[in-house]
Design an enzyme around this catalytic site. Sequence first.
Site, PDB file in Angstrom:
ATOM      1  N   SER A  96      35.487  42.408  40.713  1.00 41.55           N
ATOM      2  CA  SER A  96      36.667  41.613  40.869  1.00 41.55           C
ATOM      3  C   SER A  96      37.728  42.317  41.359  1.00 41.55           C
ATOM      4  O   SER A  96      38.847  41.577  41.769  1.00 41.55           O
ATOM      5  CB  SER A  96      36.602  40.365  39.990  1.00 41.55           C
ATOM      6  OG  SER A  96      35.717  39.911  40.151  1.00 41.55           O
ATOM      7  N   SER A 127      40.226  34.872  38.484  1.00 41.89           N
ATOM      8  CA  SER A 127      39.518  35.656  39.150  1.00 41.89           C
ATOM      9  C   SER A 127      38.166  34.791  39.777  1.00 41.89           C
ATOM     10  O   SER A 127      36.917  34.859  39.718  1.00 41.89           O
ATOM     11  CB  SER A 127      38.548  36.569  38.237  1.00 41.89           C
ATOM     12  OG  SER A 127      38.006  37.575  39.013  1.00 41.89           O
ATOM     13  N   LYS A 163      39.374  41.786  44.591  1.00 41.51           N
ATOM     14  CA  LYS A 163      40.345  40.588  44.846  1.00 41.51           C
ATOM     15  C   LYS A 163      41.592  40.978  45.148  1.00 41.51           C
ATOM     16  O   LYS A 163      42.280  39.993  45.815  1.00 41.51           O
ATOM     17  CB  LYS A 163      40.002  39.302  43.780  1.00 41.51           C
ATOM     18  CG  LYS A 163      38.718  38.776  43.861  1.00 41.51           C
ATOM     19  CD  LYS A 163      38.795  37.700  42.656  1.00 41.51           C
ATOM     20  CE  LYS A 163      37.482  36.905  42.737  1.00 41.51           C
ATOM     21  NZ  LYS A 163      36.403  37.668  41.867  1.00 41.51           N
TER      22      LYS A 163
END
Length: 362
Positions: A53, A108, A56
């Site tokens: 993640s 997230s 991102k």
Amino acid sequence: MKKIFFLIVGITLFLPIKINAVSTSATSSILMDIDTHRILYSNNIHNQRSVASISKVMTAILAIESGKLDDKVIIGDEINKAYGSGIYIKKGEELTLRDLVYGLMLRSGNDAALAIANYVSKDTDSFVKLMNEKAKMIGMTNTEFNNPSGLDEEKGNYSTAYDMALLMSYAYQNTEFKKITGTKKYTLKTNKNTYVWNNKNKLLNSYKYTTGGKTGFTKIAKRTLVTTASKDHMNLVVVTLNDGNDWEDHKNLFEYGFNNYKNYKILDKNKFKVEEDNYYKNNKLYIKNDYNYPIQSGEEQNILVKMELKKIRKLKNNMNVGEAIIYLGDKKIHEEKIYVKIKEEKKDSFFTKFKKWIGNLW
């Protein structure tokens, strides 16, 4: 056109710093100065791995740079494909693109990632193409994005500690990104729900110099983390990939950087001068920017500034006439353009001209 060379050698400073060793539990890790990209610590930094993640960060900066942050987004069918961590938004829910970026970075949200991709680029494939184009522009040569969230059950996102440090350094220059990633808590009321999102980045509460970051985890990538911290005019970024002790490792790396390096101003635009220059002595040479660089004690002896000027006959005001080139040892670390400001000749007043005219008559 001739070139004139000047050397400024032996920049003097005293840094009473004790150099200490540091290590991490990560498969790959890096400590980098955000502003100069100097690497202060490295371990397998070009080893390509799933990054989960922390991908991102790219999704967030593309959303911010789209110029649509205040647009209202109505969540559509794309949300049905979301799984894993989320902010649990629903079809038909109305919120701004900015709200989605907060949900993306603080919690997230994989659902937020899909909604952002769909709104910014109409579909996920087009957004992923944009991610890879941006990566190339930044200089992320060992990176491949396949989705906006970092999930790797199908085909994940692969990068390196070095590339992700470059990405975070780039994003950090954006004021809006810096504000969002450094937010501890965000409250939002939509047409369907009220949300209170606390940032998953624990360092924001446990390490006082922290300015932002992004967490990540998948079964393939394991724990991934990117964080930033600032102290004494130094801005640092740490990236760890597959690190079971990441919070402690990040604090230790930041402390290593702040204790062993000091930000030193090598070029000062307000005090810039080229010594022994005769060619441009009737005009003013200047630079537009200061230049700072993090150095360890003793490295000041290896800093050299080389002034390279071009002899230009037909000068124009504010013309680039050379470069100030900075070396640390034999490595070139920076080039700064040198410009010339042409001094205007003082024009005679009407009475001065008249007196000269009278004088010429006699």
